[in-house]
Design a protein around this motif. Structure first.
Motif, mmCIF file in Angstrom:
data_model
loop_
_atom_site.group_PDB
_atom_site.id
_atom_site.type_symbol
_atom_site.label_atom_id
_atom_site.label_comp_id
_atom_site.label_asym_id
_atom_site.label_seq_id
_atom_site.Cartn_x
_atom_site.Cartn_y
_atom_site.Cartn_z
ATOM 1 N N HIS A 35 34.656 38.937 44.843
ATOM 2 C CA HIS A 35 35.781 38.788 43.916
ATOM 3 C C HIS A 35 35.962 37.323 43.507
ATOM 4 O O HIS A 35 36.348 37.029 42.370
ATOM 5 C CB HIS A 35 37.077 39.343 44.531
ATOM 6 N N ASP A 39 35.579 35.827 39.660
ATOM 7 C CA ASP A 39 36.563 34.954 39.025
ATOM 8 C C ASP A 39 35.912 33.660 38.539
ATOM 9 O O ASP A 39 36.252 33.146 37.461
ATOM 10 C CB ASP A 39 37.695 34.620 40.006
ATOM 11 N N GLN A 89 40.643 42.136 30.663
ATOM 12 C CA GLN A 89 41.222 42.967 31.730
ATOM 13 C C GLN A 89 41.888 42.097 32.791
ATOM 14 O O GLN A 89 42.924 42.468 33.356
ATOM 15 C CB GLN A 89 40.128 43.825 32.380
ATOM 16 N N ARG A 90 41.314 40.933 33.058
ATOM 17 C CA ARG A 90 41.853 40.081 34.121
ATOM 18 C C ARG A 90 43.203 39.493 33.752
ATOM 19 O O ARG A 90 44.110 39.439 34.597
ATOM 20 C CB ARG A 90 40.874 38.946 34.443
#
Length: 238
Positions: A35, A39, A89-90
């Motif tokens: 994850h 990012d 989406q983030r």
């Protein structure tokens, strides 16, 4: 004899004497949880898309800025389109005022507890929403959507579907709450987008106005937003 400044140590994975990576780019061979790596890739992509535009940005450049090989980048994202959609989406899915359950109707003759619970929900929503306005990634992603989105409707299909699904779900919750008497029938419950509109206004102010003006206006905007929600959402005592 003049002092000679010490040379910078080589980046991780580079031999001694090698030139350091370009400014803003990550050294390679850093092991990160999936994850965190994702990012990092999205941060690199946001920089490349903002600087070059979506069409001119290359996966090679995104990979280099993220400190990855091109193959390492493709292990996370299958295409540049997928990277762009993941950016949306983030950062650009809406925060929701209510979760999966609508607010409860007040017991007969006692509206204090539900109103306090609603005020807590409103404050939590505003905390999340206005914290986004302090995140430069949110502002840059929104600017990217405005600049590039009209040219790539197919790329944004998944993000648009998720965005619409969340708003429709929230609208249905609010309609059920109105029908049960837990919320007032008002313009806000007619169109859930109005609940989010002041946050979008704050984002536009951040893009267009200087920092001093924004720092002065945002607290007032948030206070007015809170007042709007707490005046138009609770049921009419009568």
């Amino acid at each position: 004899m003049p002092n000679t400044p010490p040379s910078n140590p080589p980046a991780a994975g580079q031999p001694p004497g090698a030139a350091p990576p370009p400014a803003g780019r990550q050294p390679r061979n850093r092991r990160l949880p999936a994850h965190e790596r994702r990012d990092q890739i999205l941060d690199a992509a946001l920089h490349e898309f903002s600087e070059r535009g979506f069409g001119a940005a290359r996966m090679d450049d995104i990979a280099a800025r993220a400190g990855l090989s091109k193959g390492g980048l493709y292990a996370h994202f299958e295409s540049k389109d997928a990277v762009f959609q993941a950016l949306m989406q983030r950062m650009l899915l809406p925060d929701l005022l209510f979760g999966e359950r609508p607010p409860e109707r007040a017991p007969q003759g006692d509206a204090r507890q539900p109103q306090a619970a609603l005020a807590d929900l409103v404050d939590g929503f505003l905390d999340r929403a206005y914290a986004r306005l302090e995140d430069d990634r949110f502002i840059r992603t929104l600017h990217l959507l405005i600049a590039e989105g009209p040219r790539m409707p197919d790329v944004l299909g998944g993000w648009r579907d998720n965005h619409l699904r969340l708003l429709q779900s929230q609208q249905a919750l609010m309609r059920r709450a109105v029908e049960s008497g837990a919320l007032r029938d008002s313009a806000l419950t007619d169109m859930v987008q109005l609940i989010h509109a002041p946050v979008l206004l704050g984002a536009v102010l951040r893009m267009l106005q200087d920092d001093e003006h924004v720092r002065a206006v945002l607290p007032r905007l948030r206070a007015a937003h809170r007042r709007l929600l707490l005046e138009l959402l609770p049921p009419d005592p009568a």
